[in-house]
Scaffold this motif. Structure first.
Motif, PDB file in Angstrom:
ATOM      1  N   THR A   1       8.874   8.153  -1.315  1.00  0.00           N
ATOM      2  CA  THR A   1       7.636   7.392  -1.473  1.00  0.00           C
ATOM      3  C   THR A   1       7.246   7.312  -2.945  1.00  0.00           C
TER       4      THR A   1
ATOM      5  N   ARG B   1       5.274   4.614   2.265  1.00  0.00           N
ATOM      6  CA  ARG B   1       5.600   5.814   3.045  1.00  0.00           C
ATOM      7  C   ARG B   1       6.347   5.435   4.326  1.00  0.00           C
ATOM      8  N   ALA B   2       5.946   4.357   4.974  1.00  0.00           N
ATOM      9  CA  ALA B   2       6.637   3.915   6.187  1.00  0.00           C
ATOM     10  C   ALA B   2       8.089   3.549   5.879  1.00  0.00           C
TER      11      ALA B   2
ATOM     12  N   ASP C   1       8.320  12.327   0.946  1.00  0.00           N
ATOM     13  CA  ASP C   1       7.383  12.339  -0.194  1.00  0.00           C
ATOM     14  C   ASP C   1       8.062  11.877  -1.483  1.00  0.00           C
TER      15      ASP C   1
ATOM     16  N   THR D   1       0.841  -1.195   0.000  1.00  0.00           N
ATOM     17  CA  THR D   1       0.000   0.000   0.000  1.00  0.00           C
ATOM     18  C   THR D   1       0.879   1.249   0.000  1.00  0.00           C
ATOM     19  N   GLU D   2       0.254   2.382  -0.272  1.00  0.00           N
ATOM     20  CA  GLU D   2       0.994   3.639  -0.191  1.00  0.00           C
ATOM     21  C   GLU D   2       1.502   3.844   1.242  1.00  0.00           C
ATOM     22  N   GLU D   3       0.722   3.410   2.208  1.00  0.00           N
ATOM     23  CA  GLU D   3       1.137   3.511   3.610  1.00  0.00           C
ATOM     24  C   GLU D   3       2.401   2.686   3.871  1.00  0.00           C
ATOM     25  N   ASP D   4       2.478   1.482   3.289  1.00  0.00           N
ATOM     26  CA  ASP D   4       3.676   0.650   3.420  1.00  0.00           C
ATOM     27  C   ASP D   4       4.890   1.361   2.823  1.00  0.00           C
TER      28      ASP D   4
ATOM     29  N   ASP E   1      10.187  16.224   5.347  1.00  0.00           N
ATOM     30  CA  ASP E   1       8.916  15.755   4.779  1.00  0.00           C
ATOM     31  C   ASP E   1       8.980  15.648   3.260  1.00  0.00           C
TER      32      ASP E   1
END
Length: 74
Positions: A55, A23-24, A52, A18-21, A48
């Protein structure tokens, strides 16, 4: 490098990352490289922005990889 960053492509990760994975993983990378767990206010913007950008690069990388022998996806 950073041992807590997990492999995000199949077959190491059976489901889609996922995008969350992503980004982490990017956050862990930036923390490791910068040496800051949480940046000071005067470094927050660049920190930040790096997360970005990494990611986005991770998404491009995973979208472009061809894993031989992997089952075809719909």
């Amino acid at each position: 490098m950073c041992r807590s960053i997990k492999t995000l492509r199949p077959p190491a990760l059976p489901e889609e990352a996922t995008e969350e994975d992503m980004r982490a993983a990017a956050l862990q990378y930036v923390r490791k490289v910068s040496g800051f767990r949480a940046p000071a206010a005067h470094n927050r913007e660049v920190f930040d922005r790096a997360v970005d950008e990494i990611t986005a690069s991770t998404m491009k990388l995973l979208d472009g990889l061809v894993v031989r022998g992997a089952a075809a996806r719909d």
